[in-house]
Design an enzyme around this catalytic site. Structure first.
Site, PDB file in Angstrom:
ATOM      1  N   ASN A  94      31.256  36.585  36.090  1.00 32.78           N
ATOM      2  CA  ASN A  94      32.461  37.338  35.765  1.00 32.78           C
ATOM      3  C   ASN A  94      32.130  38.332  34.648  1.00 32.78           C
ATOM      4  O   ASN A  94      31.938  37.931  33.498  1.00 32.78           O
ATOM      5  CB  ASN A  94      33.553  36.342  35.342  1.00 32.78           C
ATOM      6  CG  ASN A  94      34.839  37.021  34.907  1.00 32.78           C
ATOM      7  OD1 ASN A  94      34.882  38.231  34.706  1.00 32.78           O
ATOM      8  ND2 ASN A  94      35.888  36.229  34.745  1.00 32.78           N
ATOM      9  N   CYS A 139      40.084  41.278  31.403  1.00 30.76           N
ATOM     10  CA  CYS A 139      39.483  41.486  32.735  1.00 30.76           C
ATOM     11  C   CYS A 139      40.273  42.482  33.580  1.00 30.76           C
ATOM     12  O   CYS A 139      39.773  42.968  34.587  1.00 30.76           O
ATOM     13  CB  CYS A 139      39.345  40.149  33.460  1.00 30.76           C
ATOM     14  SG  CYS A 139      38.259  39.003  32.616  1.00 30.76           S
ATOM     15  N   HIS A 192      38.837  41.515  41.236  1.00 30.09           N
ATOM     16  CA  HIS A 192      38.093  41.066  40.064  1.00 30.09           C
ATOM     17  C   HIS A 192      37.251  39.850  40.455  1.00 30.09           C
ATOM     18  O   HIS A 192      37.738  38.920  41.101  1.00 30.09           O
ATOM     19  CB  HIS A 192      39.075  40.703  38.950  1.00 30.09           C
ATOM     20  CG  HIS A 192      38.436  40.032  37.777  1.00 30.09           C
ATOM     21  ND1 HIS A 192      37.262  40.499  37.210  1.00 30.09           N
ATOM     22  CD2 HIS A 192      38.791  38.918  37.073  1.00 30.09           C
ATOM     23  CE1 HIS A 192      36.934  39.698  36.211  1.00 30.09           C
ATOM     24  NE2 HIS A 192      37.828  38.732  36.110  1.00 30.09           N
TER      25      HIS A 192
HETATM   26  N1  COA Z   1      29.111  21.486  34.876  1.00 32.51           N
HETATM   27  C1  COA Z   1      29.383  20.236  35.255  1.00 32.51           C
HETATM   28  N2  COA Z   1      30.594  19.669  35.085  1.00 32.51           N
HETATM   29  C2  COA Z   1      31.545  20.406  34.492  1.00 32.51           C
HETATM   30  C3  COA Z   1      31.320  21.715  34.065  1.00 32.51           C
HETATM   31  C4  COA Z   1      30.032  22.249  34.276  1.00 32.51           C
HETATM   32  N3  COA Z   1      29.712  23.500  33.908  1.00 32.51           N
HETATM   33  N4  COA Z   1      32.451  22.211  33.523  1.00 32.51           N
HETATM   34  C5  COA Z   1      33.370  21.246  33.602  1.00 32.51           C
HETATM   35  N5  COA Z   1      32.817  20.141  34.195  1.00 32.51           N
HETATM   36  C6  COA Z   1      33.456  18.851  34.473  1.00 32.51           C
HETATM   37  C7  COA Z   1      34.669  18.594  33.625  1.00 32.51           C
HETATM   38  O1  COA Z   1      34.306  18.050  32.389  1.00 32.51           O
HETATM   39  C8  COA Z   1      35.421  17.608  34.483  1.00 32.51           C
HETATM   40  O2  COA Z   1      34.839  16.342  34.315  1.00 32.51           O
HETATM   41  P1  COA Z   1      35.756  15.019  34.352  1.00 32.51           P
HETATM   42  O3  COA Z   1      36.363  14.990  35.726  1.00 32.51           O
HETATM   43  O4  COA Z   1      34.761  13.946  34.112  1.00 32.51           O
HETATM   44  O5  COA Z   1      36.761  15.201  33.275  1.00 32.51           O
HETATM   45  C9  COA Z   1      35.120  18.072  35.910  1.00 32.51           C
HETATM   46  O6  COA Z   1      33.919  18.875  35.813  1.00 32.51           O
HETATM   47  C10 COA Z   1      36.226  18.894  36.523  1.00 32.51           C
HETATM   48  O7  COA Z   1      36.639  19.862  35.573  1.00 32.51           O
HETATM   49  P2  COA Z   1      37.753  20.912  35.923  1.00 32.51           P
HETATM   50  O8  COA Z   1      37.992  21.769  34.727  1.00 32.51           O
HETATM   51  O9  COA Z   1      38.900  20.218  36.565  1.00 32.51           O
HETATM   52  O10 COA Z   1      36.998  21.764  37.050  1.00 32.51           O
HETATM   53  P3  COA Z   1      37.567  22.872  37.954  1.00 32.51           P
HETATM   54  O11 COA Z   1      37.405  22.522  39.375  1.00 32.51           O
HETATM   55  O12 COA Z   1      38.929  23.355  37.505  1.00 32.51           O
HETATM   56  O13 COA Z   1      36.549  24.057  37.658  1.00 32.51           O
HETATM   57  C11 COA Z   1      36.478  26.135  36.459  1.00 32.51           C
HETATM   58  C12 COA Z   1      36.476  24.623  36.351  1.00 32.51           C
HETATM   59  C13 COA Z   1      36.439  26.701  35.066  1.00 32.51           C
HETATM   60  C14 COA Z   1      35.271  26.568  37.253  1.00 32.51           C
HETATM   61  C15 COA Z   1      37.781  26.601  37.189  1.00 32.51           C
HETATM   62  O14 COA Z   1      38.897  25.964  36.633  1.00 32.51           O
HETATM   63  C16 COA Z   1      37.981  28.069  37.147  1.00 32.51           C
HETATM   64  O15 COA Z   1      37.187  28.828  37.658  1.00 32.51           O
HETATM   65  N6  COA Z   1      39.111  28.536  36.572  1.00 32.51           N
HETATM   66  C17 COA Z   1      39.364  29.949  36.431  1.00 32.51           C
HETATM   67  C18 COA Z   1      38.615  30.500  35.252  1.00 32.51           C
HETATM   68  C19 COA Z   1      38.520  31.986  35.252  1.00 32.51           C
HETATM   69  O16 COA Z   1      38.378  32.611  36.267  1.00 32.51           O
HETATM   70  N7  COA Z   1      38.579  32.577  34.051  1.00 32.51           N
HETATM   71  C20 COA Z   1      38.455  33.964  33.847  1.00 32.51           C
HETATM   72  C21 COA Z   1      39.655  34.689  34.323  1.00 32.51           C
HETATM   73  S1  COA Z   1      39.517  36.386  34.130  1.00 32.51           S
END
Ligand code: COA
Length: 350
Positions: free
Chosen positions: A307, A110, A277
Site C-alpha cells: 500500500n 491514501c 487504491h
Molecule cells: N503475521 C502473522 N499474524 C498476524 C499478523 C502478521 N503480520 N498480523 C496480525 N496477525 C495475527 C493477529 O495477532 C491475530 O492473532 P490472534 O487470532 O492470535 O489474535 C490474527 O493474526 C488475526 O488478526 P486480524 O487483525 O483479525 O487479521 P485480519 O484478517 O483482520 O488481517 C489486516 C489484518 C491488517 C491484514 C486486515 O485487517 C486489513 O487489511 N485491514 C485493512 C487495513 C488497511 O487497508 N489499511 C490501510 C487503509 S488505507
C-alpha cells in the site's frame, strides 16, 4: 470545455523489502501476508517523498511533451512530506523549474491523489488554470512501527503523477499517452466516436472525521513554555484498527462507485477498468463482488509495492497507460479510501 490527462508518470524506489525479509524482523510469514493482503513485497525509499515526487512528475511531463514554463498549477497529495514547510509541491516546482505554477499540498492520506485530482480539475473547469500537475507521493515507511506486525507488512513508498490539460471540446491534440491507443486491448466494444472524447468528472469526495481514530499518525507534539516535555506523549507512529478499516473500505467504496456511476449515467458494465487504491487484495475482490463485475476489471499491483498510500492510484494508472492497456474512449472509475476517514471516486473517459 474538457479536462483530460495528457501524461502520466510514476516512480518506486529500487530497494525492495520482501515478505521473507519481514519474517526476519517480526513474527509473521509470507503465507500469512499473502493470504490476508495479497502483498509479496514493498519498496522502501532512501531519498524521501520529494525526490520520488519529482521523478514521477518528470516522467509525466516527458510523456506529455509539456515544458515546465507551461505549468499553471502543482498539487501534491501527500501526508508524509519531507518537511512540514515548505510543502512538497513547492519543492517539486523548484526542481522542475516551473516558476509560473501555483503550488500546494493536499492532505487526505491514501485518498490524497484522488482528492488532488478532483481539486485540480475544478480549477481547470473554472478556467482559472489551463494545465495542472497532480502528484500522489508518500513515504509511509517512516511512519510505520517496524516492530508492529499488524501494520509494518502493509505499506511501501512511491509516487505517481498525472498531467491535466483543459481543452476546448472537439479540439484534441494527440498526446504522448495516446500513442499506444488500442494496443493490447482485450475484447471490448469500442465506444462510438461521440463518446470517445477524453474528459474527467463527475467525482465525489467524502469524509467521516468522527471515525478518524481507527487509522492515525500523531504529528510532533505541542512544545511550548506551558507544556512539560514529559507530557508530550508518543508521536510519529501509525496506529490502526485493521478490521475496522477493512469494514469501512468494503462498505464505502462500492457505495461511492455506485453513486458515481449513477451520477455519470454509466452502467458498471461499461467501465473498462476500476482503478482502486491498492490496500488489500481482499478489499478489491470484495468491491468487485459487490459491484457484480469480474475481478479482471480491477487491475492490481499491490503484490509488488504494498500500500503506497496516495501514490497507489497514479502508479497503477501510469502502468496501465505505459503497458498500452488504455485506449481512447475507455471509461474508467477511480476510487480511493484512507485515513480521515476519507474516501471518494472519479469518473473519466481516457
Ligand atoms: N503475521 C502473522 N499474524 C498476524 C499478523 C502478521 N503480520 N498480523 C496480525 N496477525 C495475527 C493477529 O495477532 C491475530 O492473532 P490472534 O487470532 O492470535 O489474535 C490474527 O493474526 C488475526 O488478526 P486480524 O487483525 O483479525 O487479521 P485480519 O484478517 O483482520 O488481517 C489486516 C489484518 C491488517 C491484514 C486486515 O485487517 C486489513 O487489511 N485491514 C485493512 C487495513 C488497511 O487497508 N489499511 C490501510 C487503509 S488505507
Amino acid at each position: 470545455m474538457r479536462i483530460k490527462i495528457i501524461g502520466t508518470g510514476s516512480f518506486v524506489p529500487e530497494k525492495a523489502l520482501s515478505n521473507a525479509a519481514l519474517e526476519q524482523m517480526v513474527e509473521t510469514s509470507d503465507a500469512w501476508i499473502r493470504e490476508r493482503t495479497g502483498i509479496g513485497s514493498r519498496r522502501i525509499t532512501e531519498t524521501g517523498t520529494t525526490d520520488m515526487a519529482v521523478r514521477a512528475a518528470r516522467r509525466a511531463m516527458e510523456m506529455a511533451g509539456l515544458s515546465p514554463g507551461e505549468l499553471d498549477l502543482i498539487v501534491v497529495g501527500t501526508s508524509t512530506g519531507d518537511c512540514l514547510f515548505p510543502g512538497t509541491a513547492c519543492e517539486v516546482q523548484a526542481a522542475l523549474g516551473a516558476e509560473r505554477a501555483a503550488c500546494f499540498d493536499l492532505s487526505a492520506a491514501c485518498s490524497g491523489f484522488l482528492f488532488s485530482l478532483n481539486t485540480a480539475s475544478v480549477y481547470l473547469e473554472a478556467g482559472t488554470y489551463r494545465t495542472a500537475l497532480v502528484v500522489g507521493a508518500d513515504t509511509l515507511s517512516k511512519t510505520v512501527d517496524w516492530s508492529d506486525r499488524g501494520t509494518c507488512i502493509l505499506f511501501g513508498d512511491g509516487a505517481g503523477a498525472a498531467l491535466l490539460e483543459r481543452t476546448e471540446s472537439g479540439a484534441e491534440p494527440e498526446a504522448g499517452g495516446r500513442k499506444s491507443e488500442d494496443a493490447g486491448r482485450e475484447n471490448v466494444d469500442r465506444p462510438a466516436a461521440g463518446e470517445r472524447e477524453s474528459r474527467m468528472g463527475p467525482f465525489l469526495m467524502r469524509a467521516d472525521g468522527g471515525r478518524g481514530g481507527v487509522l492515525r499518525c500523531q504529528a510532533a507534539p505541542l512544545r511550548n513554555p506551558f507544556i512539560k516535555e514529559e507530557n508530550a506523549g508518543d508521536f510519529g507512529y501509525l496506529s490502526m484498527n485493521g478490521q475496522e478499516v477493512f469494514r469501512f473500505a468494503v462498505k464505502t467504496v462500492p457505495e461511492a462507485l455506485e453513486e458515481l456511476l449513477a451520477k455519470a449515467g454509466v452502467p458498471a458494465e461499461d467501465i473498462r477498468y476500476f482503478v482502486l487504491h491498492q490496500a488489500n487484495e481482499r478489499i478489491i475482490a470484495s468491491v468487485a463482488k459487490r459491484m457484480r463485475q469480474p475481478l479482471s476489471k480491477f487491475p492490481m499491483n499491490l503484490e509488488h509495492y504494498g500500500n503506497t498510500s496516495g501514490a497507489s492510484i497514479p502508479i497503477l494508472l501510469d502502468e496501465l497507460n505505459r503497458e498500452g492497456r488504455l485506449g481512447r474512449g475507455d471509461k474508467l472509475a477511480l476510487a480511493g479510501f484512507g485515513a480521515g476517514l476519507t474516501w471518494g471516486a472519479t469518473y473519466l473517459v481516457w
